[in-house]
Design a protein around this motif. Structure first.
Motif, PDB file in Angstrom:
ATOM      1  N   ALA A 128      88.328  67.367   0.447  1.00 29.13           N
ATOM      2  CA  ALA A 128      88.685  68.359  -0.580  1.00 29.13           C
ATOM      3  C   ALA A 128      89.615  67.669  -1.566  1.00 29.13           C
ATOM      4  O   ALA A 128      90.623  67.075  -1.164  1.00 29.13           O
ATOM      5  CB  ALA A 128      89.374  69.554   0.063  1.00 29.13           C
ATOM      6  N   LYS A 129      89.271  67.726  -2.833  1.00 32.97           N
ATOM      7  CA  LYS A 129      90.046  67.006  -3.847  1.00 32.97           C
ATOM      8  C   LYS A 129      90.776  67.979  -4.765  1.00 32.97           C
ATOM      9  O   LYS A 129      90.231  69.016  -5.129  1.00 32.97           O
ATOM     10  CB  LYS A 129      89.116  66.111  -4.663  1.00 32.97           C
ATOM     11  N   PHE A 130      91.978  67.606  -5.106  1.00 26.73           N
ATOM     12  CA  PHE A 130      92.803  68.441  -6.002  1.00 26.73           C
ATOM     13  C   PHE A 130      93.414  67.491  -7.031  1.00 26.73           C
ATOM     14  O   PHE A 130      94.289  66.684  -6.693  1.00 26.73           O
ATOM     15  CB  PHE A 130      93.911  69.145  -5.216  1.00 26.73           C
ATOM     16  N   TYR A 131      92.944  67.562  -8.240  1.00 27.31           N
ATOM     17  CA  TYR A 131      93.396  66.612  -9.245  1.00 27.31           C
ATOM     18  C   TYR A 131      93.973  67.317 -10.464  1.00 27.31           C
ATOM     19  O   TYR A 131      93.772  68.509 -10.667  1.00 27.31           O
ATOM     20  CB  TYR A 131      92.240  65.702  -9.664  1.00 27.31           C
ATOM     21  N   GLY A 132      94.676  66.542 -11.268  1.00 23.65           N
ATOM     22  CA  GLY A 132      95.184  67.065 -12.518  1.00 23.65           C
ATOM     23  C   GLY A 132      96.664  67.377 -12.491  1.00 23.65           C
ATOM     24  O   GLY A 132      97.168  68.044 -13.398  1.00 23.65           O
ATOM     25  N   PHE A 133      97.374  66.895 -11.470  1.00 24.47           N
ATOM     26  CA  PHE A 133      98.819  67.119 -11.420  1.00 24.47           C
ATOM     27  C   PHE A 133      99.458  65.992 -10.602  1.00 24.47           C
ATOM     28  O   PHE A 133      98.780  65.293  -9.840  1.00 24.47           O
ATOM     29  CB  PHE A 133      99.140  68.486 -10.790  1.00 24.47           C
ATOM     30  N   ASP A 134     100.752  65.823 -10.765  1.00 20.95           N
ATOM     31  CA  ASP A 134     101.469  64.753 -10.066  1.00 20.95           C
ATOM     32  C   ASP A 134     101.792  65.208  -8.648  1.00 20.95           C
ATOM     33  O   ASP A 134     102.562  66.151  -8.445  1.00 20.95           O
ATOM     34  CB  ASP A 134     102.757  64.427 -10.829  1.00 20.95           C
ATOM     35  N   CYS A 135     101.189  64.551  -7.706  1.00 19.93           N
ATOM     36  CA  CYS A 135     101.430  64.910  -6.303  1.00 19.93           C
ATOM     37  C   CYS A 135     101.949  63.692  -5.551  1.00 19.93           C
ATOM     38  O   CYS A 135     101.771  63.565  -4.348  1.00 19.93           O
ATOM     39  CB  CYS A 135     100.136  65.435  -5.683  1.00 19.93           C
ATOM     40  N   SER A 136     102.564  62.764  -6.275  1.00 21.83           N
ATOM     41  CA  SER A 136     102.984  61.523  -5.628  1.00 21.83           C
ATOM     42  C   SER A 136     104.184  61.721  -4.714  1.00 21.83           C
ATOM     43  O   SER A 136     104.330  61.029  -3.713  1.00 21.83           O
ATOM     44  CB  SER A 136     103.290  60.459  -6.688  1.00 21.83           C
ATOM     45  N   ASP A 137     105.050  62.652  -5.058  1.00 23.44           N
ATOM     46  CA  ASP A 137     106.259  62.811  -4.254  1.00 23.44           C
ATOM     47  C   ASP A 137     106.713  64.274  -4.273  1.00 23.44           C
ATOM     48  O   ASP A 137     107.761  64.605  -4.827  1.00 23.44           O
ATOM     49  CB  ASP A 137     107.368  61.902  -4.811  1.00 23.44           C
ATOM     50  N   PRO A 138     105.927  65.137  -3.672  1.00 21.49           N
ATOM     51  CA  PRO A 138     106.267  66.565  -3.757  1.00 21.49           C
ATOM     52  C   PRO A 138     107.461  66.927  -2.873  1.00 21.49           C
ATOM     53  O   PRO A 138     107.702  66.291  -1.847  1.00 21.49           O
ATOM     54  CB  PRO A 138     105.000  67.243  -3.245  1.00 21.49           C
ATOM     55  N   HIS A 139     108.203  67.931  -3.309  1.00 20.75           N
ATOM     56  CA  HIS A 139     109.269  68.455  -2.447  1.00 20.75           C
ATOM     57  C   HIS A 139     108.653  69.264  -1.310  1.00 20.75           C
ATOM     58  O   HIS A 139     109.062  69.154  -0.176  1.00 20.75           O
ATOM     59  CB  HIS A 139     110.209  69.339  -3.272  1.00 20.75           C
ATOM     60  N   THR A 140     107.690  70.095  -1.667  1.00 27.88           N
ATOM     61  CA  THR A 140     106.995  70.856  -0.621  1.00 27.88           C
ATOM     62  C   THR A 140     105.493  70.741  -0.844  1.00 27.88           C
ATOM     63  O   THR A 140     105.016  70.739  -1.980  1.00 27.88           O
ATOM     64  CB  THR A 140     107.358  72.359  -0.650  1.00 27.88           C
ATOM     65  N   PHE A 141     104.794  70.639   0.254  1.00 31.69           N
ATOM     66  CA  PHE A 141     103.327  70.534   0.191  1.00 31.69           C
ATOM     67  C   PHE A 141     102.777  71.424   1.292  1.00 31.69           C
ATOM     68  O   PHE A 141     102.985  71.176   2.483  1.00 31.69           O
ATOM     69  CB  PHE A 141     102.879  69.090   0.401  1.00 31.69           C
ATOM     70  N   ILE A 142     102.112  72.485   0.884  1.00 31.33           N
ATOM     71  CA  ILE A 142     101.555  73.436   1.854  1.00 31.33           C
ATOM     72  C   ILE A 142     100.035  73.415   1.731  1.00 31.33           C
ATOM     73  O   ILE A 142      99.486  73.496   0.631  1.00 31.33           O
ATOM     74  CB  ILE A 142     102.088  74.856   1.598  1.00 31.33           C
ATOM     75  N   LEU A 143      99.390  73.280   2.867  1.00 28.98           N
ATOM     76  CA  LEU A 143      97.926  73.294   2.896  1.00 28.98           C
ATOM     77  C   LEU A 143      97.466  74.657   3.394  1.00 28.98           C
ATOM     78  O   LEU A 143      97.796  75.053   4.521  1.00 28.98           O
ATOM     79  CB  LEU A 143      97.418  72.187   3.836  1.00 28.98           C
ATOM     80  N   ASN A 144      96.777  75.385   2.545  1.00 28.69           N
ATOM     81  CA  ASN A 144      96.188  76.665   2.957  1.00 28.69           C
ATOM     82  C   ASN A 144      94.759  76.392   3.397  1.00 28.69           C
ATOM     83  O   ASN A 144      93.930  75.924   2.605  1.00 28.69           O
ATOM     84  CB  ASN A 144      96.206  77.658   1.794  1.00 28.69           C
ATOM     85  N   LEU A 145      94.499  76.684   4.664  1.00 32.77           N
ATOM     86  CA  LEU A 145      93.231  76.266   5.248  1.00 32.77           C
ATOM     87  C   LEU A 145      92.715  77.350   6.187  1.00 32.77           C
ATOM     88  O   LEU A 145      93.387  77.685   7.169  1.00 32.77           O
ATOM     89  CB  LEU A 145      93.463  74.951   6.023  1.00 32.77           C
ATOM     90  N   ASN A 146      91.560  77.894   5.857  1.00 34.71           N
ATOM     91  CA  ASN A 146      90.912  78.833   6.766  1.00 34.71           C
ATOM     92  C   ASN A 146      91.845  79.975   7.168  1.00 34.71           C
ATOM     93  O   ASN A 146      91.933  80.360   8.328  1.00 34.71           O
ATOM     94  CB  ASN A 146      90.426  78.072   8.008  1.00 34.71           C
ATOM     95  N   GLY A 147      92.598  80.487   6.212  1.00 40.11           N
ATOM     96  CA  GLY A 147      93.470  81.627   6.476  1.00 40.11           C
ATOM     97  C   GLY A 147      94.854  81.266   6.981  1.00 40.11           C
ATOM     98  O   GLY A 147      95.706  82.142   7.140  1.00 40.11           O
ATOM     99  N   GLU A 148      95.107  79.996   7.232  1.00 31.74           N
ATOM    100  CA  GLU A 148      96.425  79.575   7.698  1.00 31.74           C
ATOM    101  C   GLU A 148      97.157  78.842   6.585  1.00 31.74           C
ATOM    102  O   GLU A 148      96.535  78.153   5.765  1.00 31.74           O
ATOM    103  CB  GLU A 148      96.291  78.594   8.867  1.00 31.74           C
ATOM    104  N   SER A 149      98.495  78.957   6.594  1.00 38.71           N
ATOM    105  CA  SER A 149      99.304  78.164   5.679  1.00 38.71           C
ATOM    106  C   SER A 149     100.070  77.132   6.490  1.00 38.71           C
ATOM    107  O   SER A 149     100.884  77.482   7.352  1.00 38.71           O
ATOM    108  CB  SER A 149     100.292  79.061   4.926  1.00 38.71           C
ATOM    109  N   ILE A 150      99.796  75.884   6.251  1.00 38.45           N
ATOM    110  CA  ILE A 150     100.383  74.810   7.055  1.00 38.45           C
ATOM    111  C   ILE A 150     101.344  74.010   6.173  1.00 38.45           C
ATOM    112  O   ILE A 150     100.933  73.440   5.152  1.00 38.45           O
ATOM    113  CB  ILE A 150      99.274  73.884   7.601  1.00 38.45           C
ATOM    114  N   ILE A 151     102.621  74.007   6.556  1.00 43.19           N
ATOM    115  CA  ILE A 151     103.595  73.230   5.792  1.00 43.19           C
ATOM    116  C   ILE A 151     103.425  71.764   6.187  1.00 43.19           C
ATOM    117  O   ILE A 151     103.674  71.374   7.327  1.00 43.19           O
ATOM    118  CB  ILE A 151     105.029  73.692   6.093  1.00 43.19           C
ATOM    119  N   VAL A 152     102.986  70.979   5.248  1.00 39.48           N
ATOM    120  CA  VAL A 152     102.747  69.557   5.526  1.00 39.48           C
ATOM    121  C   VAL A 152     104.013  68.756   5.257  1.00 39.48           C
ATOM    122  O   VAL A 152     104.374  67.861   6.024  1.00 39.48           O
ATOM    123  CB  VAL A 152     101.581  69.037   4.665  1.00 39.48           C
ATOM    124  N   GLU A 153     104.679  69.044   4.187  1.00 42.40           N
ATOM    125  CA  GLU A 153     105.945  68.377   3.885  1.00 42.40           C
ATOM    126  C   GLU A 153     106.877  69.388   3.248  1.00 42.40           C
ATOM    127  O   GLU A 153     106.443  70.226   2.460  1.00 42.40           O
ATOM    128  CB  GLU A 153     105.754  67.231   2.891  1.00 42.40           C
TER     129      GLU A 153
END
Lengths: 555, 158
Positions: A482-507
């Protein structure tokens, strides 16, 4: 004026002028005949809605593994006119093949078959891995018949042996042209291009199904069934390189178009494009009609005409022949996500020895090579990590394999095993089922980066790579991104993956990297060694070139 | 099959069948007979046809087979001189497409008709004519080339 529109109009007018029986009269005629023939058995015919969806998922060819470039030691067949090199150069007017043969990229064979009217013999396979050329000697056993014609054409399957045995019906045939031997009027030397069909194969099959004798407008087809199974020694065909181009989109006439693969072989240079057609594109048309296909072809040719390939200051335009570009409309592939692809062909270039290569598309310049360095698809500072995140969807355990962070965006790659229910299907059917399943899961995936929600920018390039034979890893393994482009994601403060109804805090700032297996992606040098010379930057399954050559072969 | 369904199918596909047959035989008498024969075969057909598309493909294929048998039985060929049945009322011959298509050899005009009038795909045409797809592509290309030579190039997009 469009021929098809006017032709339909005139035919309809013609039909209106004819006195055909009306439906009641026709029914009486049919009943009378049935009674006369004493036919009583009839079964129900249902008028269910026509489903013309024709899914023709392109066969995924795994990335070209680096075959040794060492020339095979095969001996060159000694034709009286100077060997195969002369045969290609003088008879087939194929200087590229002639040159490759001189470099040793040829394997001699002597495999005979006959159907009575014709005796055929496969004498050699030569060329590069994307342009294998099979050479046949075909004799017309009736000298009088031979004298009536001056050219021979053949239609033949050319396939990897396993594909031939299991999935022959999924493929189309290639056409080859033969020329009469100067000394023997019953003998033709026939050259048959085999497309990408035997890339990575160790054993191939050619199955000639039609032999066509031609003399001007006089054409006579003969249906034959001549099968030739042949070995393809490693290194016997010259390797071809390709560059996978990630994350490059252009917009043209409301179509979002993604540049996929750039392939340079000994004959030509090809760029592969993927289209996202908006619903408005189909306005006033049946999406499954040829009308859409024609419109897409016209638009794609216009699009191709905006391109310039520049190699060390020399500009190249796309080939202008009628077959130089094509757009394959694939309406069944989940309309709304992706539904077409097309190729643009340029003349062959010396990419390896070039310093600067750019492709200009409608004014937008895409750098492919700068100062001798290949395009870096991944922005400076990008990084990959492995994670232990998984979810169960449609009875399948999807595992997040890696997440890439870069200044251009992020990619979330999944690895998983194909569910049991698809494993017994043919490759094509399994691929269709897996693609549909993946697209459903993909629709549930978003990422939230520093509080901003992003939806995927994936297109068909995010289709599933499927390995039913374990050729590239564990058997039945699949992978998709799954690709998400068009923004700076090199060093995010928070990164949450919403997947199949779950929200997973990755960073996040508080917890740091969660789920992270602390895997550092190998550096470029190590990776290059792993890939044994493949000119790419990441093992991204979506970037594998798709094999549509057989479907699109024009004669 | 109910009578109503048969009539519905006939009303929907009679032009399809008639024009395919006419493209082969190029005269109304034989076209009429063979078209009716095609629908009689449908009425007495003993297998299930699942969809509109299946029915249409079946009708085209049966019509083509009947035409081929017709020529075999009569030892005639569909490339005989064109009879007078072909309408050609228009004064400008270059805009009168039907007789121009009818002048093409059978192996070109049938794929051209199926492709341009019936919107059949190459695969469907190959299936109907029992030919490899590559052969159909070749015949379509050659048929188009011939049409381009006859039609005024600047006026037509084929």
């Amino acid at each position: 004026m469009k021929f098809d529109t006017e032709y339909k109009k005139q035919i309809n007018n013609f039909c209106e002028s004819i006195n055909m029986p009306d439906p009641d009269e026709m029914l009486k005629l049919a009943k009378a005949r049935a009674a006369a023939d004493n036919i009583t058995e009839r079964t129900e015919i249902t008028m269910t809605k026509n489903n013309r969806k024709k899914i023709n998922r392109f066969t995924v060819i795994a990335a070209i593994t680096a075959a040794s470039l060492a020339a095979s030691a095969a001996s060159v067949y000694a034709y009286s006119n100077g060997g195969f090199s002369a045969l290609f150069g003088n008879i087939f007017h194929d200087e590229v093949a002639s040159s490759l043969v001189e470099q040793g990229y040829i394997t001699e064979h002597d495999i005979a078959n006959t159907d009575g009217i014709f005796d055929a013999r496969l004498t050699a396979v030569a060329g590069d891995v994307y342009n294998p050329t099979l050479v046949f000697d075909i004799r017309v056993n009736d000298p009088e018949l031979a004298a009536e014609y001056d050219t021979m054409e053949i239609d033949s399957f050319v396939l990897d042996e396993e594909d031939y045995d299991k999935y022959k019906s999924h493929y189309g045939t290639f056409s080859g042209t033969g020329y009469r031997d100067e000394e023997d009027p019953t003998l033709y030397h026939v050259s048959l291009w085999g497309g990408w069909s035997i890339v990575n194969s160790k054993r191939g099959v050619a199955d000639i199904v039609t032999i066509r004798l031609v003399n001007g407008d006089d054409v006579q087809d003969y249906d034959v069934d001549m099968e030739f199974r042949f070995d393809i020694p490693e290194g016997s065909l010259k390797n071809v390189d390709c560059v996978f181009i990630d994350n490059t989109f252009v917009t043209y006439k409301d179509m979002d178009i993604q540049l996929g693969t750039f392939i340079y072989d000994n004959y030509e240079t090809m760029f592969d494009f993927f289209f996202m057609l908006p619903d408005s594109y189909f306005e006033g048309m049946d999406p499954y009609s040829n009308e859409v296909y024609f419109k897409l072809n016209d638009d794609f040719r216009e699009f191709a005409d905006t391109m310039v390939l520049t190699v060390d200051g020399v500009d190249y335009s796309p080939k202008t022949g009628k077959d130089s570009t094509n757009a394959c409309y694939d309406p069944a592939y989940l309309p709304g996500t992706f539904n077409a692809h097309g190729d643009v062909y340029f003349p062959a270039i010396d990419y390896e020895n070039s310093q600067n290569v750019t492709l200009t598309i409608d004014g937008t310049v895409i750098e492919l090579k700068t100062d001798g360095r290949n395009r870096d698809n991944n922005a400076e500072g990008s990084r990959w990590y492995e994670y232990d995140i998984s979810t169960t969807f449609d009875d399948t355990d999807f595992k997040v394999s890696t997440i890439m962070f870069s200044t251009d965006g992020t990619e979330v790659t999944f690895k998983y095993y194909a569910p049991e229910k698809v494993r017994s299907k043919s490759y094509e059917m399994a691929q269709r089922a897996l693609d549909a399943q993946w697209q459903q899961l993909l629709s549930t995936i978003t990422v939230e980066v520093d509080g901003v929600l992003y939806e995927t920018t994936s297109t068909a390039m995010s289709g599933v790579a499927y390995d039913p034979n374990g050729d590239y890893g564990p058997q039945w393994e699949c992978w998709a991104t799954a690709k998400f482009y068009g923004f700076d994601c090199s060093d995010p403060h928070t990164f949450i993956l919403n997947l199949n109804g779950e929200s997973i805090i990755v960073e996040d700032e508080e917890h740091g990297y969660l789920h992270n297996k602390k895997y550092d992606y190998p550096d470029e040098e190590e990776y290059s060694e792993e890939c044994e010379g493949v000119d790419t930057v990441e093992p991204d399954a979506e970037n594998i070139p798709e094999n549509d050559a057989a479907d699109d072969s024009e004669n | 099959m109910t009578d109503e369904l048969f009539k519905e199918i006939y009303a929907k596909y009679r032009n399809t069948v008639y024009t395919v047959v006419f493209n082969y035989v190029r005269n109304h008498e034989d076209a009429s007979d063979l078209s009716q024969e095609t629908f009689i075969k449908l009425y007495t057909y003993g297998e299930e046809l699942q969809s509109d598309e299946h029915i249409k493909a079946w009708l085209i294929r049966v019509a083509i087979n009947l035409c081929k048998n017709h020529f075999r039985a009569r030892k005639r060929f569909s490339d005989e001189p064109i009879p007078d049945d072909i309408p050609a009322e228009q004064t400008d011959r270059h805009d009168d497409l039907l007789p121009i298509v009818m002048e093409l050899p059978e192996k070109y005009r049938i794929p051209i008709h199926l492709f341009y009038y019936e919107d059949r795909t190459i695969a469907q045409i190959a299936d109907a004519l029992d030919l490899p797809e590559a052969t159909v592509k070749t015949r379509l290309n050659r048929g188009r080339e011939k049409l381009r030579k006859i039609l005024r190039k600047e006026d037509w997009s084929i």
